[in-house]
Design an enzyme around this catalytic site. Structure first.
Site, PDB file in Angstrom:
ATOM      1  N   ASP A   1      13.834  -3.347  -5.666  1.00 60.10           N
ATOM      2  CA  ASP A   1      14.098  -4.339  -4.625  1.00 60.10           C
ATOM      3  C   ASP A   1      14.714  -5.568  -5.301  1.00 60.10           C
ATOM      4  OD1 ASP A   1      12.609  -3.067  -2.184  1.00 60.10           O
ATOM      5  OD2 ASP A   1      11.281  -2.827  -3.898  1.00 60.10           O
TER       6      ASP A   1
ATOM      7  N   GLY B   1       0.814  -1.215   0.000  1.00 60.21           N
ATOM      8  CA  GLY B   1       0.000   0.000   0.000  1.00 60.21           C
ATOM      9  C   GLY B   1       0.844   1.260   0.000  1.00 60.21           C
TER      10      GLY B   1
ATOM     11  N   GLN C   1       7.601  -9.717   7.999  1.00 64.12           N
ATOM     12  CA  GLN C   1       8.835  -9.276   7.356  1.00 64.12           C
ATOM     13  C   GLN C   1       9.474  -8.053   8.016  1.00 64.12           C
ATOM     14  OE1 GLN C   1       6.639  -8.662   3.611  1.00 64.12           O
ATOM     15  NE2 GLN C   1       7.777  -6.767   3.361  1.00 64.12           N
TER      16      GLN C   1
ATOM     17  N   GLN D   1      12.377  -3.837  -9.823  1.00 67.54           N
ATOM     18  CA  GLN D   1      13.831  -4.042  -9.779  1.00 67.54           C
ATOM     19  C   GLN D   1      14.494  -3.192  -8.699  1.00 67.54           C
ATOM     20  OE1 GLN D   1      15.171  -3.393 -13.801  1.00 67.54           O
ATOM     21  NE2 GLN D   1      14.211  -5.272 -14.545  1.00 67.54           N
TER      22      GLN D   1
ATOM     23  N   SER E   1       9.476   5.646  -3.479  1.00 68.61           N
ATOM     24  CA  SER E   1       9.260   4.629  -2.442  1.00 68.61           C
ATOM     25  C   SER E   1       8.233   5.145  -1.446  1.00 68.61           C
ATOM     26  CB  SER E   1      10.582   4.361  -1.716  1.00 68.61           C
ATOM     27  OG  SER E   1      10.339   3.718  -0.479  1.00 68.61           O
ATOM     28  N   SER E   2       7.443   4.227  -0.895  1.00 65.74           N
ATOM     29  CA  SER E   2       6.481   4.631   0.145  1.00 65.74           C
ATOM     30  C   SER E   2       7.218   5.268   1.312  1.00 65.74           C
ATOM     31  CB  SER E   2       5.696   3.419   0.644  1.00 65.74           C
ATOM     32  OG  SER E   2       5.117   2.732  -0.442  1.00 65.74           O
ATOM     33  N   ARG E   3       8.460   4.830   1.541  1.00 64.56           N
ATOM     34  CA  ARG E   3       9.222   5.348   2.685  1.00 64.56           C
ATOM     35  C   ARG E   3       9.774   6.757   2.430  1.00 64.56           C
ATOM     36  NH1 ARG E   3      10.514  -0.470   3.539  1.00 64.56           N
ATOM     37  NH2 ARG E   3       9.798  -0.976   5.636  1.00 64.56           N
TER      38      ARG E   3
ATOM     39  N   HIS F   1       4.513   1.641  -8.088  1.00 64.96           N
ATOM     40  CA  HIS F   1       3.571   0.518  -8.074  1.00 64.96           C
ATOM     41  C   HIS F   1       2.753   0.479  -9.363  1.00 64.96           C
ATOM     42  CE1 HIS F   1       3.856   1.305  -3.543  1.00 64.96           C
ATOM     43  NE2 HIS F   1       4.289   0.063  -3.661  1.00 64.96           N
TER      44      HIS F   1
ATOM     45  N   HIS G   1       2.122   4.463  -5.145  1.00 61.92           N
ATOM     46  CA  HIS G   1       2.707   5.573  -5.888  1.00 61.92           C
ATOM     47  C   HIS G   1       2.938   5.115  -7.328  1.00 61.92           C
ATOM     48  CE1 HIS G   1       6.345   3.248  -5.361  1.00 61.92           C
ATOM     49  NE2 HIS G   1       6.249   3.346  -4.045  1.00 61.92           N
TER      50      HIS G   1
HETATM   51  P1  AMP Z   1       6.205  -2.216  -1.594  1.00 58.03           P
HETATM   52  O1  AMP Z   1       4.793  -1.741  -1.482  1.00 58.03           O
HETATM   53  O2  AMP Z   1       7.206  -1.169  -1.258  1.00 58.03           O
HETATM   54  O3  AMP Z   1       6.424  -3.536  -0.910  1.00 58.03           O
HETATM   55  O4  AMP Z   1       6.453  -2.506  -3.133  1.00 58.03           O
HETATM   56  C1  AMP Z   1       5.616  -3.356  -3.858  1.00 58.03           C
HETATM   57  C2  AMP Z   1       6.245  -3.649  -5.186  1.00 58.03           C
HETATM   58  O5  AMP Z   1       6.435  -2.433  -5.912  1.00 58.03           O
HETATM   59  C3  AMP Z   1       7.628  -4.307  -5.065  1.00 58.03           C
HETATM   60  O6  AMP Z   1       7.746  -5.306  -6.065  1.00 58.03           O
HETATM   61  C4  AMP Z   1       8.553  -3.154  -5.310  1.00 58.03           C
HETATM   62  O7  AMP Z   1       9.805  -3.563  -5.842  1.00 58.03           O
HETATM   63  C5  AMP Z   1       7.775  -2.350  -6.329  1.00 58.03           C
HETATM   64  N1  AMP Z   1       8.219  -0.955  -6.343  1.00 58.03           N
HETATM   65  C6  AMP Z   1       8.271  -0.107  -5.286  1.00 58.03           C
HETATM   66  N2  AMP Z   1       8.780   1.085  -5.663  1.00 58.03           N
HETATM   67  C7  AMP Z   1       9.067   0.981  -6.989  1.00 58.03           C
HETATM   68  C8  AMP Z   1       9.633   1.872  -7.960  1.00 58.03           C
HETATM   69  N3  AMP Z   1      10.000   3.097  -7.644  1.00 58.03           N
HETATM   70  N4  AMP Z   1       9.777   1.426  -9.222  1.00 58.03           N
HETATM   71  C9  AMP Z   1       9.408   0.163  -9.555  1.00 58.03           C
HETATM   72  N5  AMP Z   1       8.865  -0.721  -8.689  1.00 58.03           N
HETATM   73  C10 AMP Z   1       8.702  -0.330  -7.413  1.00 58.03           C
END
Ligand code: AMP
Length: 284
Positions: free
Chosen positions: A152, A32, A62, A150, A187-189, A38, A35
């Site tokens: 992550d 969630g 995690q 990519q 990034s969400s962070r 995602h 952005h």
């Molecule tokens: P998260 O919600 O942060 O766990 O991310 C969910 C998925 O979105 C994971 O596969 C991340 O690698 C991918 N993701 C997050 N940020 C980006 C980004 N800036 N560009 C591409 N994929 C992303």
């Protein structure tokens, strides 16, 4: 409007209906606070499947005891709006109790060395938690394809290995990192960053681009590349948690003289956020 499912059984029933109608199902697992990064996964999913499911689940398994589980951003209303704008078909947003009705799973997917290098060094148990929840999501949604970013990179390598080792009938697709105009990986962070931190954080990608430029002009020494990135970060006032130069498939350290494809990966704390980024050398 996307259909919203909060229980594994209702989610699975819908996915099976889609399969019954010969529609491919794509899954985008997320935590969630959605952005445009995602959404790049969603767009790619739509190219590979007739129906796209986005899961939103902040997986306690995690997070380490000192990590940001309790304050991880949750913006469900904005998330649903964005998912509707992008024409997502279904959203799976279970509670922790629905996902772990018997308490934290006793059965966990362990990944040996892959989970203890790079981010695994400072986040023991993190990738075991990720792999376990992704295995559960694959059993619940039974997707034909699943998409991961990519950004992550280690996670992507681990999920590919999970699928190969345990024979999940899922095609894994990696999607390139989406960045802000200044190069910072979205990034969400990033919400934890002050405006000053945000511009400092952009130096992560600047340092990685520097490594690519050095590689392209002929530098092949692993340590030279590593040191260049670390120096460039410290010039911007960032002390890296790690800068590593590794084989992009195995995550093992690259040979002293680089050949073939090489991944340069960094993690660093900037203000209140722990950020990661990476770049591939020798892609051509
Ligand atoms: P998260 O919600 O942060 O766990 O991310 C969910 C998925 O979105 C994971 O596969 C991340 O690698 C991918 N993701 C997050 N940020 C980006 C980004 N800036 N560009 C591409 N994929 C992303």
């Amino acid at each position: 409007m996307a259909q919203i499912f909060t229980t594994p059984s209702s989610m699975r029933q819908w996915a099976r209906q889609q399969h019954g109608q010969k529609r491919r199902v794509g899954l985008v697992p997320t935590m969630g606070a959605l952005h445009l990064g995602h959404m790049a996964l969603v767009r790619e999913a739509q190219r590979h499947a007739e129906r796209v499911v986005v899961s939103i689940f902040v997986n306690p398994l995690q997070f380490g005891p000192q990590e940001d589980l309790a304050r991880y951003p949750q913006t469900p209303e904005d998330d649903l709006k964005l998912l509707d704008e992008f024409g997502v078909d279904a959203v799976f947003m279970p509670s922790v109790e629905e996902m772990y009705p018997l308490g934290p799973s006793l059965t966990r997917v362990s990944l040996e060395r892959l989970a203890s290098v790079l981010c695994g060094k400072s986040r023991p148990g993190h990738f075991q938690g990720v792999a376990t929840v992704v295995a559960k999501l694959f059993h619940i949604v039974e997707p034909d394809t699943a998409l991961f970013g990519q950004k992550d990179w280690q996670q992507l390598v681990i999920i590919r290995r999970l699928v190969a080792d345990l024979n999940f009938p899922v095609e894994i697709i990696g999607v390139p990192t989406v960045r802000e105009a200044n190069g910072l990986a979205i990034s969400s962070r990033n919400r934890y960053l002050s405006p000053a931190d945000t511009s400092r954080a952009a130096s992560l990608y600047r340092a990685l681009r520097g490594a690519l430029a050095a590689y392209q002009s002929g530098t092949r020494g692993r340590e030279e590349i590593r040191r260049q990135v670390a120096d460039s970060l410290s010039l911007s006032g960032i002390e890296a948690e790690y800068v590593e130069v590794v084989d992009p498939r195995t995550l093992e350290p690259s040979p002293e003289m680089l050949s073939g494809q090489t991944l340069v990966a960094v993690a660093a704390r900037v203000g209140k956020a722990r950020l990661i980024d990476n770049i591939l050398l020798g892609q051509d």
